[in-house]
Write an enzyme that holds these catalytic residues in place. Sequence first.
Site, PDB file in Angstrom:
ATOM      1  N   CYS A  48      40.177  41.334  36.403  1.00  0.00           N
ATOM      2  CA  CYS A  48      39.413  40.929  35.882  1.00  0.00           C
ATOM      3  C   CYS A  48      37.783  40.991  35.107  1.00  0.00           C
ATOM      4  O   CYS A  48      37.457  40.298  33.958  1.00  0.00           O
ATOM      5  CB  CYS A  48      37.877  39.713  37.480  1.00  0.00           C
ATOM      6  N   HIS A  56      36.612  31.188  34.699  1.00  0.00           N
ATOM      7  CA  HIS A  56      36.988  32.334  34.690  1.00  0.00           C
ATOM      8  C   HIS A  56      38.328  32.833  33.784  1.00  0.00           C
ATOM      9  O   HIS A  56      39.505  32.902  34.722  1.00  0.00           O
ATOM     10  CB  HIS A  56      37.200  32.992  35.609  1.00  0.00           C
ATOM     11  N   CYS A  68      33.327  42.046  39.977  1.00  0.00           N
ATOM     12  CA  CYS A  68      35.411  42.429  41.491  1.00  0.00           C
ATOM     13  C   CYS A  68      35.756  42.304  40.057  1.00  0.00           C
ATOM     14  O   CYS A  68      36.479  41.567  39.589  1.00  0.00           O
ATOM     15  CB  CYS A  68      34.734  41.648  42.622  1.00  0.00           C
TER      16      CYS A  68
END
EC number: 2.3.1.9
Length: 382
Positions: free
Chosen positions: A89, A338, A368
């Site tokens: 991510c 996202h 994260c």
Amino acid sequence: MAEAFIIDAVRTPVGKRGGSLASVHSADLGGHVLKALVDRTGIDPGAVDDVVMGCCDTIGSQAGDVARTAWLVAGLPDHVPGVTIDRQCGSSQQAVHFAAQGVMSGTQDLVVAGGLQNMSAIPISAAMLVADQYGFTTPFAESPGWLARYGDQEVSQFRSAEMIAEKWAISREDMEAFALASHQRARAAIADGRFESQIAPVGDFAVDETPRETSLEKMAALQPLAPGGRITAAVASQISDGASAMLVASEQAVKDHGLTPRARVHHLSVRADDPVWMLTGPITATQHALTKAGMSVDDIDLFECNEAFASVVLAWMQELDVPHEKVNVNGGGIALGHPIGATGTRLMTTLLNELERTGGRYGLQVMCEGGGQANVTILERL
């Protein structure tokens, strides 16, 4: 040490799964923001030393070093190289770190950093699904070293989000209230035109299509992802499509090209935590970054903590005593989506613009990431 300056940043609007960007080839999605960045800054693209872009699940339209392909499909010079990186991510936030480190080392002067992801075309963890199809080992499943160290247990972001909610005593209602605030903040930001200057429209598509009109009652009606659990789709980031990019320059490049920096990179670092817990990395990474920078939470005007799940941000806020009014003030991944490889520079683009809008000096971004990792960047607005 030499300074690294942020000259400009741009992003696509975020497309929902199966939405306005679903049919756009991943390389063209990345190429769109690269061309927009060159046009906005007025730089000679031939002076760029490297193009560093984050992307996960690099198969299909995202295979073959898509950062390089994106630069080429944008019609930009052949001699400029590109490299695609995967820190899950945090991939495009790490792209900014690599770009800044290249500049700070004195070996590069102009570097483009960014990321792209078409999750509609290439589903999350698609590479592992292909590996299964051909009988290849998938992560954790058959590694004797992994099994010896961590045992045969489930390792997933969903389990981690549940574990965090339980450990930090975060109720489902707490998470749903946080998620509702994310949507409300994002919708307010759109209505106020706060994103307009940072978005490069893709054809007629010019506004993020992920924020929802929702309510606590609607969220409460959803089934948890695991029986008896607290995590539902309402408190998780949305699967989505998008791209983002920024230009990082040295002091010499600023002078040589007549550029006006918008911010400088005050601090950058990356840390890791327990990979089974996976999503707790932002806590220790932020503590480490603030210590290294000689700063405290009170010194930071705005925070962007990626909303992979509401429990992740709520636990991080609880541990560091960060007030919600300084966190994700224009909404986060729950509302704005996202698109994994693009989110790092999407968040940083939004953070930079909000620092300018509010007159804040320092902004901190943390995410994260798979494997228990977390990048932290502190920007100073100029």
